[in-house]
Design a protein around this motif. Structure first.
Motif, PDB file in Angstrom:
ATOM      1  N   LEU A   1      97.397  52.908  64.754  1.00 25.15           N
ATOM      2  CA  LEU A   1      96.268  51.985  64.818  1.00 25.15           C
ATOM      3  C   LEU A   1      95.451  52.072  63.543  1.00 25.15           C
ATOM      4  CD1 LEU A   1      94.599  50.056  66.680  1.00 25.15           C
ATOM      5  CD2 LEU A   1      93.361  52.065  67.443  1.00 25.15           C
ATOM      6  N   ALA A   2      95.168  50.919  62.948  1.00 22.56           N
ATOM      7  CA  ALA A   2      94.335  50.857  61.746  1.00 22.56           C
ATOM      8  C   ALA A   2      93.200  49.877  61.960  1.00 22.56           C
ATOM      9  CB  ALA A   2      95.155  50.439  60.535  1.00 22.56           C
ATOM     10  N   GLU A   3      92.091  50.160  61.315  1.00 19.25           N
ATOM     11  CA  GLU A   3      90.919  49.293  61.396  1.00 19.25           C
ATOM     12  C   GLU A   3      90.694  48.657  60.028  1.00 19.25           C
ATOM     13  OE1 GLU A   3      86.737  49.681  63.665  1.00 19.25           O
ATOM     14  OE2 GLU A   3      87.138  51.273  62.218  1.00 19.25           O
ATOM     15  N   VAL A   4      90.484  47.346  60.039  1.00 20.34           N
ATOM     16  CA  VAL A   4      90.268  46.592  58.811  1.00 20.34           C
ATOM     17  C   VAL A   4      88.908  45.905  58.908  1.00 20.34           C
ATOM     18  CG1 VAL A   4      91.190  44.784  57.301  1.00 20.34           C
ATOM     19  CG2 VAL A   4      92.759  46.173  58.661  1.00 20.34           C
ATOM     20  N   LYS A   5      88.057  46.165  57.933  1.00 20.62           N
ATOM     21  CA  LYS A   5      86.713  45.559  57.887  1.00 20.62           C
ATOM     22  C   LYS A   5      86.744  44.356  56.939  1.00 20.62           C
ATOM     23  CE  LYS A   5      84.804  48.935  60.265  1.00 20.62           C
ATOM     24  NZ  LYS A   5      84.267  48.772  61.561  1.00 20.62           N
ATOM     25  N   PRO A   6      85.869  43.363  57.157  1.00 20.52           N
ATOM     26  CA  PRO A   6      85.853  42.185  56.281  1.00 20.52           C
ATOM     27  C   PRO A   6      85.107  42.465  54.962  1.00 20.52           C
ATOM     28  CG  PRO A   6      84.227  41.932  57.999  1.00 20.52           C
ATOM     29  CD  PRO A   6      84.956  43.209  58.281  1.00 20.52           C
ATOM     30  N   THR A   7      85.792  43.153  54.043  1.00 22.87           N
ATOM     31  CA  THR A   7      85.215  43.460  52.734  1.00 22.87           C
ATOM     32  C   THR A   7      85.992  42.718  51.653  1.00 22.87           C
ATOM     33  OG1 THR A   7      86.650  45.386  52.454  1.00 22.87           O
ATOM     34  CG2 THR A   7      84.510  45.772  53.494  1.00 22.87           C
ATOM     35  N   LYS A   8      85.464  42.720  50.433  1.00 21.86           N
ATOM     36  CA  LYS A   8      86.155  42.051  49.321  1.00 21.86           C
ATOM     37  C   LYS A   8      87.531  42.657  49.087  1.00 21.86           C
ATOM     38  CE  LYS A   8      82.025  40.630  46.811  1.00 21.86           C
ATOM     39  NZ  LYS A   8      81.230  40.787  45.593  1.00 21.86           N
ATOM     40  N   SER A   9      87.617  43.986  49.188  1.00 18.04           N
ATOM     41  CA  SER A   9      88.906  44.639  48.937  1.00 18.04           C
ATOM     42  C   SER A   9      89.930  44.326  50.037  1.00 18.04           C
ATOM     43  CB  SER A   9      88.720  46.149  48.795  1.00 18.04           C
ATOM     44  OG  SER A   9      88.126  46.686  49.950  1.00 18.04           O
ATOM     45  N   ASN A  10      89.466  43.943  51.209  1.00 13.69           N
ATOM     46  CA  ASN A  10      90.379  43.614  52.315  1.00 13.69           C
ATOM     47  C   ASN A  10      90.674  42.127  52.434  1.00 13.69           C
ATOM     48  OD1 ASN A  10      90.962  46.171  53.274  1.00 13.69           O
ATOM     49  ND2 ASN A  10      89.177  46.223  54.609  1.00 13.69           N
ATOM     50  N   LYS A  11      90.170  41.319  51.528  1.00 19.40           N
ATOM     51  CA  LYS A  11      90.388  39.866  51.596  1.00 19.40           C
ATOM     52  C   LYS A  11      91.884  39.533  51.613  1.00 19.40           C
ATOM     53  CE  LYS A  11      89.056  35.475  49.451  1.00 19.40           C
ATOM     54  NZ  LYS A  11      90.087  34.805  50.167  1.00 19.40           N
ATOM     55  N   ASP A  12      92.677  40.213  50.774  1.00 18.96           N
ATOM     56  CA  ASP A  12      94.120  39.965  50.733  1.00 18.96           C
ATOM     57  C   ASP A  12      94.799  40.342  52.052  1.00 18.96           C
ATOM     58  OD1 ASP A  12      93.926  39.028  48.140  1.00 18.96           O
ATOM     59  OD2 ASP A  12      94.448  40.962  47.230  1.00 18.96           O
ATOM     60  N   VAL A  13      94.348  41.437  52.656  1.00 19.17           N
ATOM     61  CA  VAL A  13      94.912  41.881  53.943  1.00 19.17           C
ATOM     62  C   VAL A  13      94.595  40.854  55.027  1.00 19.17           C
ATOM     63  CG1 VAL A  13      94.891  43.698  55.685  1.00 19.17           C
ATOM     64  CG2 VAL A  13      94.690  44.308  53.270  1.00 19.17           C
ATOM     65  N   ILE A  14      93.346  40.393  55.055  1.00 18.72           N
ATOM     66  CA  ILE A  14      92.911  39.408  56.048  1.00 18.72           C
ATOM     67  C   ILE A  14      93.678  38.100  55.872  1.00 18.72           C
ATOM     68  CG2 ILE A  14      90.938  38.013  56.794  1.00 18.72           C
ATOM     69  CD1 ILE A  14      89.195  40.522  56.058  1.00 18.72           C
ATOM     70  N   ASP A  15      93.861  37.674  54.618  1.00 18.21           N
ATOM     71  CA  ASP A  15      94.615  36.452  54.341  1.00 18.21           C
ATOM     72  C   ASP A  15      96.089  36.608  54.713  1.00 18.21           C
ATOM     73  OD1 ASP A  15      92.296  35.289  53.429  1.00 18.21           O
ATOM     74  OD2 ASP A  15      92.757  35.580  51.292  1.00 18.21           O
TER      75      ASP A  15
ATOM     76  N   VAL B   1      83.950  61.414  70.295  1.00 21.58           N
ATOM     77  CA  VAL B   1      85.246  61.017  70.830  1.00 21.58           C
ATOM     78  C   VAL B   1      86.283  61.196  69.721  1.00 21.58           C
ATOM     79  CG1 VAL B   1      86.604  59.035  71.637  1.00 21.58           C
ATOM     80  CG2 VAL B   1      84.294  59.361  72.467  1.00 21.58           C
ATOM     81  N   PRO B   2      87.450  61.791  70.030  1.00 22.91           N
ATOM     82  CA  PRO B   2      88.481  61.946  68.994  1.00 22.91           C
ATOM     83  C   PRO B   2      88.841  60.600  68.377  1.00 22.91           C
ATOM     84  CG  PRO B   2      89.087  63.139  70.972  1.00 22.91           C
ATOM     85  CD  PRO B   2      87.866  62.329  71.309  1.00 22.91           C
ATOM     86  N   ASN B   3      89.121  60.614  67.082  1.00 23.52           N
ATOM     87  CA  ASN B   3      89.358  59.388  66.338  1.00 23.52           C
ATOM     88  C   ASN B   3      90.659  59.518  65.558  1.00 23.52           C
ATOM     89  OD1 ASN B   3      89.258  57.154  64.694  1.00 23.52           O
ATOM     90  ND2 ASN B   3      87.219  57.537  63.922  1.00 23.52           N
ATOM     91  N   PHE B   4      91.684  58.790  65.950  1.00 25.47           N
ATOM     92  CA  PHE B   4      92.981  58.817  65.274  1.00 25.47           C
ATOM     93  C   PHE B   4      93.275  57.465  64.636  1.00 25.47           C
ATOM     94  CE2 PHE B   4      93.141  61.882  68.754  1.00 25.47           C
ATOM     95  CZ  PHE B   4      93.358  63.041  68.026  1.00 25.47           C
ATOM     96  N   ILE B   5      92.246  56.847  64.074  1.00 25.56           N
ATOM     97  CA  ILE B   5      92.361  55.514  63.492  1.00 25.56           C
ATOM     98  C   ILE B   5      92.517  55.642  61.980  1.00 25.56           C
ATOM     99  CG2 ILE B   5      91.195  53.296  63.187  1.00 25.56           C
ATOM    100  CD1 ILE B   5      89.596  54.056  65.754  1.00 25.56           C
ATOM    101  N   GLU B   6      93.473  54.906  61.457  1.00 22.92           N
ATOM    102  CA  GLU B   6      93.647  54.831  60.009  1.00 22.92           C
ATOM    103  C   GLU B   6      92.678  53.779  59.486  1.00 22.92           C
ATOM    104  OE1 GLU B   6      96.173  56.623  58.316  1.00 22.92           O
ATOM    105  OE2 GLU B   6      96.607  57.596  60.229  1.00 22.92           O
ATOM    106  N   LYS B   7      92.083  54.031  58.345  1.00 24.96           N
ATOM    107  CA  LYS B   7      91.190  53.057  57.714  1.00 24.96           C
ATOM    108  C   LYS B   7      91.974  52.335  56.619  1.00 24.96           C
ATOM    109  CE  LYS B   7      87.478  54.482  59.874  1.00 24.96           C
ATOM    110  NZ  LYS B   7      86.812  53.752  60.876  1.00 24.96           N
ATOM    111  N   VAL B   8      91.926  51.013  56.643  1.00 25.27           N
ATOM    112  CA  VAL B   8      92.580  50.208  55.614  1.00 25.27           C
ATOM    113  C   VAL B   8      91.494  49.578  54.757  1.00 25.27           C
ATOM    114  CG1 VAL B   8      94.011  48.180  55.172  1.00 25.27           C
ATOM    115  CG2 VAL B   8      94.632  49.763  56.994  1.00 25.27           C
ATOM    116  N   ASN B   9      91.557  49.876  53.470  1.00 25.59           N
ATOM    117  CA  ASN B   9      90.587  49.327  52.521  1.00 25.59           C
ATOM    118  C   ASN B   9      91.360  48.829  51.308  1.00 25.59           C
ATOM    119  OD1 ASN B   9      88.151  48.567  51.503  1.00 25.59           O
ATOM    120  ND2 ASN B   9      87.560  50.606  50.820  1.00 25.59           N
ATOM    121  N   GLY B  10      92.027  47.714  51.471  1.00 24.49           N
ATOM    122  CA  GLY B  10      92.800  47.118  50.389  1.00 24.49           C
ATOM    123  C   GLY B  10      94.290  47.169  50.652  1.00 24.49           C
ATOM    124  N   MET B  11      95.035  46.481  49.794  1.00 21.12           N
ATOM    125  CA  MET B  11      96.487  46.382  49.957  1.00 21.12           C
ATOM    126  C   MET B  11      97.176  47.735  49.783  1.00 21.12           C
ATOM    127  SD  MET B  11      97.245  43.398  50.969  1.00 21.12           S
ATOM    128  CE  MET B  11      98.996  43.173  50.707  1.00 21.12           C
TER     129      MET B  11
END
Length: 161
Positions: A63-77, A9-19
């Motif tokens: 659209l961006a996808e954010v995973k619960p990783t250490k580098s994304n802790k600031d984004v999640i907060d 399936v085509p995927n036009f999602i941006e990946k966010v891995n940190g601030m």
């Protein structure tokens, strides 16, 4: 068969891995005047539903996808995410998005369940009505159209001889 289709399936999602990635994502959305949609997901792989939504709303939302990783802790907060999955919409700055005039107000998906119909309905309310074509893409497309218009003439000459 289903696995093959899901994987292709085509995927036009941006990946966010940190601030840093979040800032790049925000700049891209602002440059194109697109609403931002952040999907916070604990799944290891991007779901086919998310891929579908990215295709359905391509160039009408970013659209961006954010995973619960250490580098994304600031984004999640930053967005106050406690439970996964979660969807957050940030309307484009400068557009009239209801109450707020200057800065965009964050809109959270509060629906029950993450089904295609419910998410599609929610995102439809916040997506742009018309697709936005990036400026450099528009110039390339115009150039391609003139080349395509010239090519048939050349081929027509060849067939006449």
């Amino acid at each position: 068969m289903k696995e093959f289709v899901d994987a292709n399936v085509p995927n036009f999602i941006e990946k966010v891995n940190g601030m840093k990635d979040l800032l790049t994502f925000e700049e891209k959305a602002a440059r194109n005047g697109l609403p931002q949609v952040l999907l916070f997901s604990a799944k290891p792989n991007t779901s086919p539903l998310t891929k579908y939504l990215s295709t359905e709303f391509r160039r009408r939302i970013l659209l961006a996808e954010v995973k619960p990783t250490k580098s994304n802790k600031d984004v999640i907060d930053k967005y106050g995410i406690k439970d996964f999955p979660a969807v957050v919409v940030i309307p484009p700055v400068g557009k009239d998005s209801g109450e707020g005039g200057g800065s965009a107000e964050i809109i959270r998906y509060e629906g029950e369940g993450f089904t295609r119909n419910k998410l599609q309905s929610f995102l439809s309310k916040h997506a742009l009505k018309n697709a936005v074509i990036p400026q450099k893409k528009m110039k390339e497309t115009e150039g391609d159209d003139t080349k395509k218009a010239e090519e048939p003439k050349k081929e027509g000459v060849k067939t006449e001889l």
